[in-house]
Write a protein that holds these residues in place. Structure first.
Motif, PDB file in Angstrom:
ATOM      1  N   ARG A   1       0.864  -1.258   0.032  1.00  0.00           N
ATOM      2  CA  ARG A   1       0.083   0.087  -0.175  1.00  0.00           C
ATOM      3  C   ARG A   1       0.824   1.098   0.132  1.00  0.00           C
ATOM      4  NH1 ARG A   1      -5.002   0.440   4.133  1.00  0.00           N
ATOM      5  NH2 ARG A   1      -5.486   2.240   2.670  1.00  0.00           N
TER       6      ARG A   1
ATOM      7  N   GLU B   1       2.487   1.515  -3.476  1.00  0.00           N
ATOM      8  CA  GLU B   1       1.629   2.071  -4.522  1.00  0.00           C
ATOM      9  C   GLU B   1       1.331   3.571  -4.242  1.00  0.00           C
ATOM     10  OE1 GLU B   1       0.344   0.452  -6.910  1.00  0.00           O
ATOM     11  OE2 GLU B   1      -1.251   1.425  -7.618  1.00  0.00           O
ATOM     12  N   ARG B   2       1.213   3.911  -3.073  1.00  0.00           N
ATOM     13  CA  ARG B   2       0.939   5.425  -2.706  1.00  0.00           C
ATOM     14  C   ARG B   2       2.254   6.247  -3.221  1.00  0.00           C
ATOM     15  NH1 ARG B   2      -0.080   5.529   2.931  1.00  0.00           N
ATOM     16  NH2 ARG B   2      -1.610   4.191   2.358  1.00  0.00           N
TER      17      ARG B   2
ATOM     18  N   LEU C   1       4.548   5.678  -5.349  1.00  0.00           N
ATOM     19  CA  LEU C   1       4.848   5.507  -6.754  1.00  0.00           C
ATOM     20  C   LEU C   1       3.734   6.164  -7.496  1.00  0.00           C
ATOM     21  CD1 LEU C   1       5.771   3.956  -9.162  1.00  0.00           C
ATOM     22  CD2 LEU C   1       4.021   2.474  -9.144  1.00  0.00           C
ATOM     23  N   LEU C   2       2.478   6.292  -7.199  1.00  0.00           N
ATOM     24  CA  LEU C   2       1.475   7.005  -7.912  1.00  0.00           C
ATOM     25  C   LEU C   2       1.671   8.469  -7.674  1.00  0.00           C
ATOM     26  CD1 LEU C   2      -1.490   4.497  -7.997  1.00  0.00           C
ATOM     27  CD2 LEU C   2       0.217   4.760  -9.689  1.00  0.00           C
TER      28      LEU C   2
ATOM     29  N   VAL D   1       4.568   9.571 -10.017  1.00  0.00           N
ATOM     30  CA  VAL D   1       4.145   9.568 -11.309  1.00  0.00           C
ATOM     31  C   VAL D   1       3.412  10.611 -11.651  1.00  0.00           C
ATOM     32  CG1 VAL D   1       2.803   8.127 -12.954  1.00  0.00           C
ATOM     33  CG2 VAL D   1       4.383   7.148 -11.548  1.00  0.00           C
TER      34      VAL D   1
ATOM     35  N   SER E   1       4.685  13.523 -14.098  1.00  0.00           N
ATOM     36  CA  SER E   1       4.025  13.779 -15.513  1.00  0.00           C
ATOM     37  C   SER E   1       3.378  15.116 -15.802  1.00  0.00           C
ATOM     38  CB  SER E   1       2.986  12.496 -15.394  1.00  0.00           C
ATOM     39  OG  SER E   1       3.399  11.401 -15.243  1.00  0.00           O
TER      40      SER E   1
ATOM     41  N   VAL F   1      -5.495   7.466 -12.635  1.00  0.00           N
ATOM     42  CA  VAL F   1      -4.483   6.522 -11.884  1.00  0.00           C
ATOM     43  C   VAL F   1      -4.027   6.788 -10.771  1.00  0.00           C
ATOM     44  CG1 VAL F   1      -2.153   5.686 -12.767  1.00  0.00           C
ATOM     45  CG2 VAL F   1      -3.880   5.548 -14.367  1.00  0.00           C
ATOM     46  N   PRO F   2      -3.644   8.199 -10.540  1.00  0.00           N
ATOM     47  CA  PRO F   2      -3.038   8.660  -9.540  1.00  0.00           C
ATOM     48  C   PRO F   2      -4.042   8.523  -7.978  1.00  0.00           C
ATOM     49  CG  PRO F   2      -2.471  10.343 -11.160  1.00  0.00           C
ATOM     50  CD  PRO F   2      -3.704   9.386 -11.677  1.00  0.00           C
TER      51      PRO F   2
ATOM     52  N   HIS G   1      -5.926   5.788  -7.482  1.00  0.00           N
ATOM     53  CA  HIS G   1      -5.278   4.472  -6.985  1.00  0.00           C
ATOM     54  C   HIS G   1      -4.190   4.516  -6.021  1.00  0.00           C
ATOM     55  CE1 HIS G   1      -4.556   0.208  -7.465  1.00  0.00           C
ATOM     56  NE2 HIS G   1      -5.861   0.133  -7.696  1.00  0.00           N
ATOM     57  N   ALA G   2      -3.648   5.749  -5.857  1.00  0.00           N
ATOM     58  CA  ALA G   2      -2.758   5.952  -4.711  1.00  0.00           C
ATOM     59  C   ALA G   2      -3.243   5.698  -3.221  1.00  0.00           C
ATOM     60  CB  ALA G   2      -1.916   7.198  -4.878  1.00  0.00           C
ATOM     61  N   PHE G   3      -4.464   6.284  -3.076  1.00  0.00           N
ATOM     62  CA  PHE G   3      -5.309   6.345  -1.967  1.00  0.00           C
ATOM     63  C   PHE G   3      -6.661   5.481  -2.157  1.00  0.00           C
ATOM     64  CE2 PHE G   3      -3.044  10.465  -3.221  1.00  0.00           C
ATOM     65  CZ  PHE G   3      -2.022  10.494  -2.022  1.00  0.00           C
TER      66      PHE G   3
ATOM     67  N   LEU H   1      -6.375  -2.647  -1.665  1.00  0.00           N
ATOM     68  CA  LEU H   1      -5.518  -3.326  -0.626  1.00  0.00           C
ATOM     69  C   LEU H   1      -5.865  -3.067   0.940  1.00  0.00           C
ATOM     70  CD1 LEU H   1      -1.852  -2.389  -2.177  1.00  0.00           C
ATOM     71  CD2 LEU H   1      -3.045  -4.697  -1.577  1.00  0.00           C
ATOM     72  N   ARG H   2      -6.913  -1.877   1.099  1.00  0.00           N
ATOM     73  CA  ARG H   2      -7.319  -1.885   2.417  1.00  0.00           C
ATOM     74  C   ARG H   2      -8.157  -2.686   2.776  1.00  0.00           C
ATOM     75  NH1 ARG H   2     -10.680   3.683   1.206  1.00  0.00           N
ATOM     76  NH2 ARG H   2     -11.959   2.870  -0.230  1.00  0.00           N
TER      77      ARG H   2
ATOM     78  N   ARG I   1      -5.900   0.104 -13.320  1.00  0.00           N
ATOM     79  CA  ARG I   1      -6.032   0.909 -12.215  1.00  0.00           C
ATOM     80  C   ARG I   1      -6.876   1.804 -12.004  1.00  0.00           C
ATOM     81  NH1 ARG I   1      -0.159   0.460 -11.963  1.00  0.00           N
ATOM     82  NH2 ARG I   1       0.725   0.108  -9.708  1.00  0.00           N
TER      83      ARG I   1
ATOM     84  N   PRO J   1      -1.927  -4.782  -9.176  1.00  0.00           N
ATOM     85  CA  PRO J   1      -0.726  -4.299  -9.980  1.00  0.00           C
ATOM     86  C   PRO J   1       0.738  -4.850  -9.372  1.00  0.00           C
ATOM     87  CG  PRO J   1      -1.403  -2.368  -8.639  1.00  0.00           C
ATOM     88  CD  PRO J   1      -2.364  -3.605  -8.626  1.00  0.00           C
ATOM     89  N   ALA J   2       0.735  -5.423  -8.286  1.00  0.00           N
ATOM     90  CA  ALA J   2       2.081  -5.758  -7.484  1.00  0.00           C
ATOM     91  C   ALA J   2       2.042  -7.241  -7.752  1.00  0.00           C
ATOM     92  CB  ALA J   2       1.943  -5.778  -6.256  1.00  0.00           C
TER      93      ALA J   2
ATOM     94  N   VAL K   1       3.239   9.167 -17.885  1.00  0.00           N
ATOM     95  CA  VAL K   1       2.727   8.402 -16.757  1.00  0.00           C
ATOM     96  C   VAL K   1       2.776   6.867 -17.071  1.00  0.00           C
ATOM     97  CG1 VAL K   1       0.781   7.369 -15.877  1.00  0.00           C
ATOM     98  CG2 VAL K   1       0.735   9.844 -16.272  1.00  0.00           C
TER      99      VAL K   1
ATOM    100  N   LEU L   1       6.825   6.029 -16.527  1.00  0.00           N
ATOM    101  CA  LEU L   1       7.138   5.964 -15.089  1.00  0.00           C
ATOM    102  C   LEU L   1       6.525   4.912 -14.103  1.00  0.00           C
ATOM    103  CD1 LEU L   1       6.709   9.831 -14.633  1.00  0.00           C
ATOM    104  CD2 LEU L   1       8.983   8.666 -14.362  1.00  0.00           C
ATOM    105  N   LEU L   2       5.291   4.517 -14.930  1.00  0.00           N
ATOM    106  CA  LEU L   2       4.694   3.531 -14.008  1.00  0.00           C
ATOM    107  C   LEU L   2       5.082   2.125 -13.943  1.00  0.00           C
ATOM    108  CD1 LEU L   2       1.674   3.810 -12.591  1.00  0.00           C
ATOM    109  CD2 LEU L   2       0.586   3.008 -14.908  1.00  0.00           C
TER     110      LEU L   2
END
Lengths: 61, 494
Positions: free
Chosen positions: A32, A35-36, A38-39, A42, A46, B34-35, B37-39, B43-44, B203, B259-260, B363, B366-367
């Motif tokens: 988690r 992911e946080r 990385l994004l 990014v 970007s 896509v970003p 998905h960071a939050f 996964l939670r 994502r 994604p992992a 993106v 870098l992704l």
């Protein structure tokens, strides 16, 4: 054992591969965070590149 | 023509160009999600969970790749007593049976050889043979469908399985990464494409709560989900994985992309092989679009497939060749009816395209940095060198008509300007036509060497558009729907 007690590269992977509930839980939390991180990076990089391209265009055109 | 008639015509032509911009905007929308998905990701709600998994490996003449694949499966970081592998041998004529039997002995019968005497009916029939065996026994709690040639990273299965701890999740898919040992241009393009279509798009689909497709080579289903969708995969279409994805969500269960969890696959390395594979996929999507016609743009409380944003994204991809055609017709029409408007619309259309191109490319690269290291060139020229010239012409007016010729002491004639302008305006269609030429060149011994340079000029995106168009034509003609296996050589590197 928790994520904060490991320093060497590969330690996390070996710990998670033990498949104990603690290890699997730690892997989820670590993924988690990754992911946080990385994004967010990014998105920021970007957007900065896109903004730079637009500004460059404005300056040249 | 009257002024009113002229105005209406201009409005229609501008609207056509506007329709052409919808796929670009839809792509940008997905990438802006896509970003998030960071939050907001699943996964939670994931938890340590190691269900008893049966892996179904469909195999037809996979002797060259199967042994390595099975060894990898047996070395997955997953409890050995919770993992069984059923290799469904689709009447192979090579050494596939011998390979599987040897591996069964080596791994204490955790690998099971299931032989179909009548083969060649397609992957779905092969999978169903294995699924029937798996469901006949209460042992199985989750079922992993994979391809014989893919290689799972050691941690991938457990990373997929943790999402099934949430009972609302029916299936989980992984990130299929192009992993050929010595990839050529086409495989590198596919590697980049997979980051856009999976690591990025899925994502975004996690955020939207609607998944377009579980990757055929990496789909983990809970037993409950498998039973809820009928205990088998669809055999009536060429897109059994998409069909199952839709059924899962329509039955009220979520589909999650992890994604992992990374799975390596060998992909086609010629345009001809790619064409064969993707025509099958695109025809499958035509069938899916028709079969689920009552789902689109009808929001529901049980699933999100009917949401407007998901529908726009689905049809933006589905109708991409048509949209590109509309844009070209609109711009060329405007050129003859209202030249100044044509210039403004052209610059506006491609201004949006340039912005999307820069953001999406940044993106994507870098992704997934592993893919970026292999495929950054293909990423930069994904729309094609031709499209990059068009973008530069839209961004810097007169660059190609005046500034560059002037540097060489040249001047473009009026006819030259007209031809150049019409070429720029209709490039999206020209590129699709040239994609066919790439395929033809590849088949010709004398000029095969021209195929790769032309591929870079045309770009991979237009090649995919041309393939989709071909699939529409084949589907409309009712061409025989066959399941052509993509040839694999075992080049994937774990």
């Amino acid at each position: 054992m928790s994520g904060s007690h490991r320093a060497a590269p590969g330690d996390d992977a070996r710990w998670w591969a033990t498949l104990t509930p603690d290890a699997l839980d730690d892997e989820i939390r670590s993924n988690r965070r990754s992911e946080r991180r990385l994004l967010v990076v990014v998105a920021l990089v970007s957007l900065a590149i896109t903004a730079a391209a637009l500004l460059l265009h404005g300056g040249v055109a | 023509m009257s002024d009113v008639g002229q105005s209406v015509l201009v409005a229609v032509l501008v609207a056509l160009v506007g329709i052409g911009a919808i796929p670009v905007l839809a792509g940008l929308y997905q990438y802006l999600l896509v970003p998030v998905h960071a939050f907001r990701n699943h996964l939670r709600d994931a938890a340590p969970h190691l269900p008893r998994v049966v892996v179904i490996v469909p195999a037809w003449n996979e002797g060259a790749v199967l042994a390595a694949s099975l060894d990898r499966l047996m070395s997955l970081q997953y409890p050995p007593d919770r993992l069984r592998v059923f290799v469904v041998d689709d009447a192979s004529t090579d050494d596939t049976p011998d390979v599987v039997r040897a591996k069964a002995v080596q791994y204490d019968d955790r690998i099971v050889h299931l032989r179909r005497e009548q083969g060649g009916q397609g992957k779905a029939h092969t999978l169903n043979h294995g699924i029937r065996y798996a469901l006949a026994d209460d042992w199985m709690q989750a079922l992993l469908i994979m391809d014989a040639d893919v290689i799972y990273r050691p941690d991938s299965l457990r990373r997929m399985a943790r999402h099934l701890a949430d009972e609302k999740v029916g299936a989980v898919t992984a990130f299929i990464r192009e992993g050929s040992g010595r990839p050529g241009s086409v495989a590198r393009f596919i590697g980049y494409e997979y980051v856009t279509a999976q690591a990025a798009a899925r994502r975004a689909q996690n955020i939207m709560g609607a998944m377009a497709c579980l990757a055929g080579g990496a789909q983990l289903h809970s037993r409950e989900n498998l039973e809820a969708v009928g205990g088998q995969v669809d055999t009536s279409t060429l897109a059994e994985d998409t069909y199952t994805t839709f059924l899962t969500q329509l039955s009220g269960r979520r589909v999650v992309f992890e994604p992992a969890a990374v799975v390596l696959a060998e992909e086609p390395d010629t345009v001809t092989a790619l064409w064969k594979q993707r025509v099958r996929w695109a025809r499958g999507n035509v069938q899916i679009t028709r079969n689920f016609r009552r789902v689109w743009f009808r929001p529901s409380r049980t699933h999100n497939l009917g949401n407007v944003d998901f529908g726009i994204i689905w049809f933006a991809i589905y109708l991409l060749p048509v949209a590109m055609g509309f844009a070209a017709v609109g711009l060329v029409g405007l050129y003859f009816v209202a030249e100044v408007t044509a210039t403004q619309v052209f610059q506006g259309f491609w201004w949006v395209a340039v912005t999307a191109y820069v953001f999406i490319t940044a993106v994507t690269l870098l992704l997934d940095r592993e893919t970026a290291r292999r495929s950054w060139v293909q990423g930069l020229v994904f729309p094609g060198l031709g499209a990059l010239v068009v973008m530069s012409a839209a961004w810097f007016p007169n660059l190609w008509e005046e500034r560059i010729p002037a540097l060489l002491g040249l001047e473009m004639s009026q006819t030259g300007r007209m031809v150049w302008t019409l070429t720029l305006y209709s490039w999206s269609v020209i590129a699709m036509a040239l994609a066919w030429v790439v395929k033809l060149l590849e088949r010709s011994r004398a000029v095969r060497w021209l195929a790769t340079p032309l591929l870079y000029v045309v770009g991979f995106g237009p090649v995919l558009c041309a393939i989709t168009l071909d699939a529409y034509v084949k589907q409309a003609r009712g061409a025989t729907a066959v399941w052509d296996k993509t040839e694999k050589t075992g080049r994937v590197m774990g």
